[in-house]
Write an enzyme that holds these catalytic residues in place. Structure first.
Site, mmCIF file in Angstrom:
data_model
loop_
_atom_site.group_PDB
_atom_site.id
_atom_site.type_symbol
_atom_site.label_atom_id
_atom_site.label_comp_id
_atom_site.label_asym_id
_atom_site.label_seq_id
_atom_site.Cartn_x
_atom_site.Cartn_y
_atom_site.Cartn_z
ATOM 1 C CG HIS A 198 32.778 124.724 -2.728
ATOM 2 N ND1 HIS A 198 33.125 125.958 -2.205
ATOM 3 C CD2 HIS A 198 32.084 124.091 -1.756
ATOM 4 C CE1 HIS A 198 32.641 126.058 -0.965
ATOM 5 N NE2 HIS A 198 32.020 124.933 -0.677
ATOM 6 C CE1 TYR B 12 39.472 128.108 -10.575
ATOM 7 C CE2 TYR B 12 38.119 130.026 -10.112
ATOM 8 C CZ TYR B 12 38.665 129.130 -11.022
ATOM 9 O OH TYR B 12 38.396 129.257 -12.356
ATOM 10 C CG HIS B 13 36.188 127.792 -2.897
ATOM 11 N ND1 HIS B 13 34.841 127.926 -3.149
ATOM 12 C CD2 HIS B 13 36.754 128.972 -3.243
ATOM 13 C CE1 HIS B 13 34.606 129.136 -3.642
ATOM 14 N NE2 HIS B 13 35.752 129.793 -3.707
ATOM 15 N N PRO B 14 39.992 124.592 -2.278
ATOM 16 C CG PRO B 14 42.259 124.387 -2.826
ATOM 17 C CD PRO B 14 41.018 125.152 -3.177
#
Length: 537
Positions: free
Chosen positions: A293, A468-470
């Site tokens: 994101h 912080y959403h890989p």
């Protein structure tokens, strides 16, 4: 010899080890590269500010230079501690849109539609609001309302309503759209990470061994079957091995799970050969389809608003009082997660579902909180929920202690930037509503000067980064460039599953921690079913 070896003690690994070791006949070993989760900065919710400022309990990972970010390297904070990123995140509990999971199923992943995964969200959850059609009680993962929300979080929600967005009291209910306060993974005024819910209460189990400081260096194979893990304690310790009689469960996250597969000879054959790694199994999708994101923050200065967080004499006095109150009763200022409010909105009225998420922060957040900013104020994130851009995780070196090359390819697809520009303007619209505007806060110059679409685009390219959403780098699916099947088994191999956010075929519409816990809960049932089938056979 253990029945299961779990690599990674983060959100997924904590669930796997805790659940599988419920059976006293099953022996489980968990390898975690980081330390135990003993730091007060982990357990005190507001400690996230200290961990972000000094990059504590993380891997120190950055992206490759991003053309979409004007050549900047993005920061990729991932937890290196028991609990993983659930020990260092902002604790926001979001499942995503129901259609996210129906899309997974439509891509050939039977059993992953919303009606399939909802029971696992419910199994995991203990919601302090109580149970209903959308929530449950009795699960290990504690979900609660904020204990002492800041008054400006309520003002943000009011401003969102004034801007025409519905007030949503439950983003995890029937409909996601709207603005409101977030529920968080708190318990009794402390962070409630996946480790605190699933793992650390059970460390005394004789059939559970947790090894911290253990960096996995490769997965061991006999033919096509994973039989164990090689690891090292510290960077100079001797290589050790632990064996798995049933399965190796890889839960190192979207950046390190593909790296360990490649270090073990599983991945794109030509890439492995470039690094001198013998190819055990040519699997071209390993490390591909990485996405995240993208997010940008508008920061407002409000020196007169002393009940917001800030670096000032009065702010320091408030913080000291907050420390005393938190130590005494686990209430007050330091129970904040900072990102207390937010929402899910549409970048344009024609969008069928929200394509943007907002996080309202009760302080001035610059460069992930790593830059010291004097005075008081507040910030508003806007992130794109369904980016089209896709990147990769590749090896920088065959050295297991070298971090991989991470390229999320931010804004490689022009549609992503168009939506972010619209999202920036819609966020500014909310911040200019009377509920907030009455207090006289002023945008910092960097964003205030961005008025035209072209100027906003340049601001985004200069300041945007991950939220912080890989995900996606070991994608689930039946295709030739997918890595795991619908039971999370690595294609073409035996005794090896990947269980973490890397398996997501497409990113969920929201924070990824709760979905990662769900993935692991569902995996436990699959693993147990395989064990029963093997016993019968």
């Amino acid at each position: 010899m253990f029945d299961y070896v779990v690599i990674g003690g983060g959100s997924a690994g904590s669930v796997l080890a805790g659940r599988l070791s419920e059976d006293p006949a099953v022996r489980v070993c968990l390898l975690e590269a980081g330390p135990a989760d003993q730091s007060v900065f982990i357990h005190c919710p507001a400690g996230i500010a200290v961990m972000a400022k000094f990059e504590l309990n993380g891997w120190g990972q950055y992206t490759t230079p991003q053309p979409g970010l004007n050549g900047r390297k993005g920061f990729q904070p991932r937890g290196k501690v028991l609990g993983g990123s659930s020990s260092i995140n902002a604790m926001v509990y979001i499942r995503g849109q129901h259609a996210d999971y129906d899309h997974w199923a439509s891509q050939g992943n039977a059993g992953w539609g919303w009606n399939d995964v909802k029971p696992y969200f419910l199994r995991a959850e203990h919601n302090e609001r109580g149970g209903d059609d959308w929530h449950s009680q009795g699960g290990p993962f504690n979900v609660a309302d904020l204990r002492s929300p800041n008054r400006f979080s309520h003002a943000f929600v009011e401003a969102g309503v004034q801007a025409g967005h519905p007030h949503n009291r439950d983003f995890n209910g029937a409909d996601q759209e709207g603005v409101g306060l977030y529920q968080v993974t708190h318990k009794n005024g402390e962070r409630h990470s996946a480790a605190k819910g699933y793992l650390t209460p059970h460390l005394s189990r004789p059939n559970l061994q947790v090894v911290t400081g253990a960096r996995a260096t490769r997965i061991l194979f006999e033919g096509r079957r994973a039989v164990g893990v090689e690891y090292r304690i510290g960077s100079q310790g001797p290589l050790q091995q632990v064996r798995a009689q049933r399965e190796v469960l890889l839960s190192a996250g979207a950046l390190l799970s593909p790296q360990l597969l490649m270090l073990s000879g599983v991945g794109p054959g030509a890439h492995l050969q470039q690094h001198g790694i013998p190819v055990a199994h040519d699997l071209p999708g390993v490390g591909q389809h990485l996405h995240d994101h993208p997010d940008v923050v508008q920061v407002l200065d409000a020196p007169q608003l002393r009940d917001l967080f800030g670096l000032s004499l009065s702010g320091m006095v408030s913080a000291l009082r907050g420390i005393q109150e938190w130590r005494r009763s686990r209430t007050g200022l330091l129970t904040t997660n900072f990102a207390e409010a937010g929402g899910f909105i549409k970048s344009a009225p024609s969008e069928p579902v929200p394509d943007l998420q907002l996080h309202f922060v009760v302080g001035k957040l610059v460069d992930h909180g790593r830059k010291t900013v004097l005075g008081h104020g507040y910030s508003a994130h806007v992130c794109l929920l369904q980016p089209r851009s896709r990147g990769s995780v590749t090896l920088a070196s065959p050295d297991p202690h070298a971090l991989p090359l991470v390229d999320p390819a931010f804004f490689a697809d022009p549609d992503d930037m168009q939506r972010m520009v619209r999202g920036f303007k819609r966020t500014r619209e909310i911040l200019q509503q009377p509920a907030l505007a009455q207090y006289g806060a002023k945008e910092l110059a960097a964003s205030a000067s961005a008025q035209s679409d072209a100027e906003i685009e340049q601001f985004i390219r200069n300041y945007a980064d991950t939220i912080y959403h890989p995900v996606g780098s070991c994608r689930m699916g039946p295709g030739p460039r997918d890595v795991v099947d619908a039971e999370l088994r690595v294609h073409g191999l035996q005794g090896l599953r990947v269980v973490d956010a890397s398996i997501m075929p497409r990113i969920v519409s929201g924070n990824t921690n709760a979905p990662t816990v769900m993935i692991a809960e569902k995996a436990v049932d699959m693993i147990r079913a395989s064990a029963r089938a093997g016993a019968v056979a």
